[in-house]
Design an enzyme around this catalytic site. Structure first.
Site, PDB file in Angstrom:
ATOM      1  N   ASP A 169       0.867  -1.171   0.000  1.00  0.00           N
ATOM      2  CA  ASP A 169       0.000   0.000   0.000  1.00  0.00           C
ATOM      3  C   ASP A 169       0.908   1.227   0.000  1.00  0.00           C
ATOM      4  O   ASP A 169       1.477   1.609   1.026  1.00  0.00           O
ATOM      5  CB  ASP A 169      -0.901  -0.026   1.234  1.00  0.00           C
ATOM      6  CG  ASP A 169      -1.841   1.166   1.326  1.00  0.00           C
ATOM      7  OD1 ASP A 169      -1.662   2.122   0.546  1.00  0.00           O
ATOM      8  OD2 ASP A 169      -2.734   1.160   2.193  1.00  0.00           O
ATOM      9  N   HIS A 172       0.724   6.666   0.316  1.00  0.00           N
ATOM     10  CA  HIS A 172       1.467   7.823   0.822  1.00  0.00           C
ATOM     11  C   HIS A 172       2.792   8.032   0.106  1.00  0.00           C
ATOM     12  O   HIS A 172       3.492   9.015   0.422  1.00  0.00           O
ATOM     13  CB  HIS A 172       1.791   7.629   2.311  1.00  0.00           C
ATOM     14  CG  HIS A 172       0.621   7.668   3.224  1.00  0.00           C
ATOM     15  ND1 HIS A 172       0.730   7.450   4.590  1.00  0.00           N
ATOM     16  CD2 HIS A 172      -0.695   7.910   3.003  1.00  0.00           C
ATOM     17  CE1 HIS A 172      -0.454   7.559   5.155  1.00  0.00           C
ATOM     18  NE2 HIS A 172      -1.337   7.816   4.212  1.00  0.00           N
ATOM     19  N   ARG A 244     -13.594   1.453 -12.472  1.00  0.00           N
ATOM     20  CA  ARG A 244     -12.924   2.246 -13.506  1.00  0.00           C
ATOM     21  C   ARG A 244     -12.683   3.680 -13.036  1.00  0.00           C
ATOM     22  O   ARG A 244     -13.483   4.276 -12.324  1.00  0.00           O
ATOM     23  CB  ARG A 244     -13.757   2.282 -14.784  1.00  0.00           C
ATOM     24  CG  ARG A 244     -13.948   0.944 -15.475  1.00  0.00           C
ATOM     25  CD  ARG A 244     -14.570   1.156 -16.852  1.00  0.00           C
ATOM     26  NE  ARG A 244     -15.809   1.919 -16.789  1.00  0.00           N
ATOM     27  CZ  ARG A 244     -17.028   1.373 -16.740  1.00  0.00           C
ATOM     28  NH1 ARG A 244     -17.158   0.058 -16.749  1.00  0.00           N
ATOM     29  NH2 ARG A 244     -18.102   2.133 -16.712  1.00  0.00           N
TER      30      ARG A 244
END
Length: 409
Positions: A169, A172, A244
């Site tokens: 992930d 940031h 999408r």
């Protein structure tokens, strides 16, 4: 005599002028205008800007594939589904992050198992990670928190030793590098967010990257309601959602990508300056400098506060005092994810009705719970201020420490 701004004195950080965010550049304006004029606002109707964003984002990361999606949460969910998470699979998740880093797991049928947080880096505690892996563990979602990368040397060894998949992930961490390689490219998938607070913003949006051809094809089908790539008809090959990204958001992100490196270089120089100023202040603990981190991306930044060095002044009172001096700070994520009401049995049980769940409500992980008591956060745009203003952050902290009795009386 009153010294502290909290009590009516002059602010120490008057020179800190923080730029507005997000910042529109000419490239984003031009691309959005072109997308609007094209009449193809949905990717299904054309997809020129989504295609370009995927190509350029993949190239920027030296990755083979990228798939643009509607937001960063959808990116994690899509990565987990494409990685093959099945009902009841145990997935290790961070305890300190935005909730989506963990909530994406039960959304696709997996069972989150929380790992403690390393106090120095704010990333997952790799010692605890090794301790919580079981025979039921199928994968890991790890966050490069605030753009500071996880120790990828050790993490990849753990992943390979236990035959796990890894979703990075990197919401940031647009632009962060570990040993010269962009984060998001070490695991099976890297996921990114373009929400407007991020350093690469498009209002809403996200993207995933991977080098695996099979995983990329699965992700492309699953992000478009089970349709084959490029198809617009009504034949659906997988049970999947619509994730999408619109052409308008893709055009905006494409233009923002063009200025990302320049802004990150400014942030990195300003952070280095600020770290030099903060390292001599007793009671302020910043993240360690690590030569393996060869470039930094940013979303927010943090330091830990020790009230004992400030006469016992609480962290929350310190934040109020520092904000009054002109430095916008906060406590960040105020609780571990497992303490969020969304993880109480009555909530998470609706998603996983036939699964034996851990008792998240009574879980105690010491690292993250200490971090929630001591963390102080500031946004990445502070690091785009002029040097004098950035230096004034440390000036304001010293002023509070020197005059703390005003707040303790």
């Amino acid at each position: 005599m009153v010294e502290l701004a909290y009590n009516g004195g002059p602010a120490a950080a008057e020179s800190l002028e923080i730029p507005e965010w997000p910042r529109l550049n000419e490239a984003s304006r031009q691309y959005v205008d072109e997308a609007l004029e094209s009449g193809n606002w949905c990717r299904n109707a054309g997809g020129e800007f989504c295609d370009r964003l995927e190509e350029e984002f993949a190239e920027y990361h030296d990755a083979k594939h990228a798939v643009a999606v509607s937001n960063g949460t959808a990116a994690i969910e899509l990565a987990l589904q494409a990685a093959g998470v099945e009902p009841g699979d145990e997935i290790i998740v961070p305890s300190y992050s935005f909730i989506a880093s963990a909530s994406a797991v039960p959304e696709v049928g997996g069972v989150p198992r929380f790992v403690d947080t390393d106090l120095e880096t704010y990333n997952i505690d790799l010692d605890h990670l090794e301790a919580v892996i079981t025979e039921d563990t199928k994968g890991i979602v790890g966050v490069h928190f605030a753009g500071y990368p996880m120790d990828m040397d050790r993490l990849i060894d753990i992943v390979e030793d236990h035959d796990l998949f890894l979703v990075e992930d990197a919401a940031h961490a647009q632009g962060t590098e570990w040993r010269g390689e962009k984060v998001g490219t070490f695991g099976d998938f890297g996921t990114f967010s373009f929400q407007e607070s991020k350093s690469l913003p498009s209002g809403e949006g996200g993207i995933i990257v991977t080098d695996d051809d099979v995983l990329a094809e699965r992700a492309r089908i699953m992000h478009n309601i089970g349709r084959e790539q490029g198809a617009t008809g009504y034949r659906h090959y997988k049970m999947a959602s619509n994730r999408r990204l619109s052409e308008i958001h893709a055009a905006l992100a494409l233009g923002q990508l063009e200025k990302l490196d320049e802004e990150n270089r400014i942030r990195e120089r300003r952070e280095e300056l600020l770290l030099d100023e903060l390292e001599d202040i007793d009671g302020i603990e910043t993240k360690p400098r690590d030569d393996r981190i060869t470039a930094r991306g940013y979303c927010l930044e943090n330091f830990r506060y020790d009230s004992a060095a400030f006469g016992g002044l609480s962290r929350d009172d310190f934040i109020e005092a520092l904000s009054a001096e002109g430095v916008p700070v906060s406590d960040g994520y105020e609780m571990p994810i497992y303490r969020q009401p969304a993880f109480f049995r009555n909530e998470i049980g609706r998603l996983l009705p036939d699964v034996e769940l851990p008792d998240y409500r009574h879980l105690h992980l010491p690292g993250v719970e200490e971090l929630c008591r001591t963390n102080v956060s500031y946004g990445h745009r502070l690091l785009l201020a002029e040097e004098e203003g950035v230096r004034s952050v440390a000036t304001a902290i010293r002023k509070i420490q020197r005059n703390v009795d005003e707040l303790l009386d």
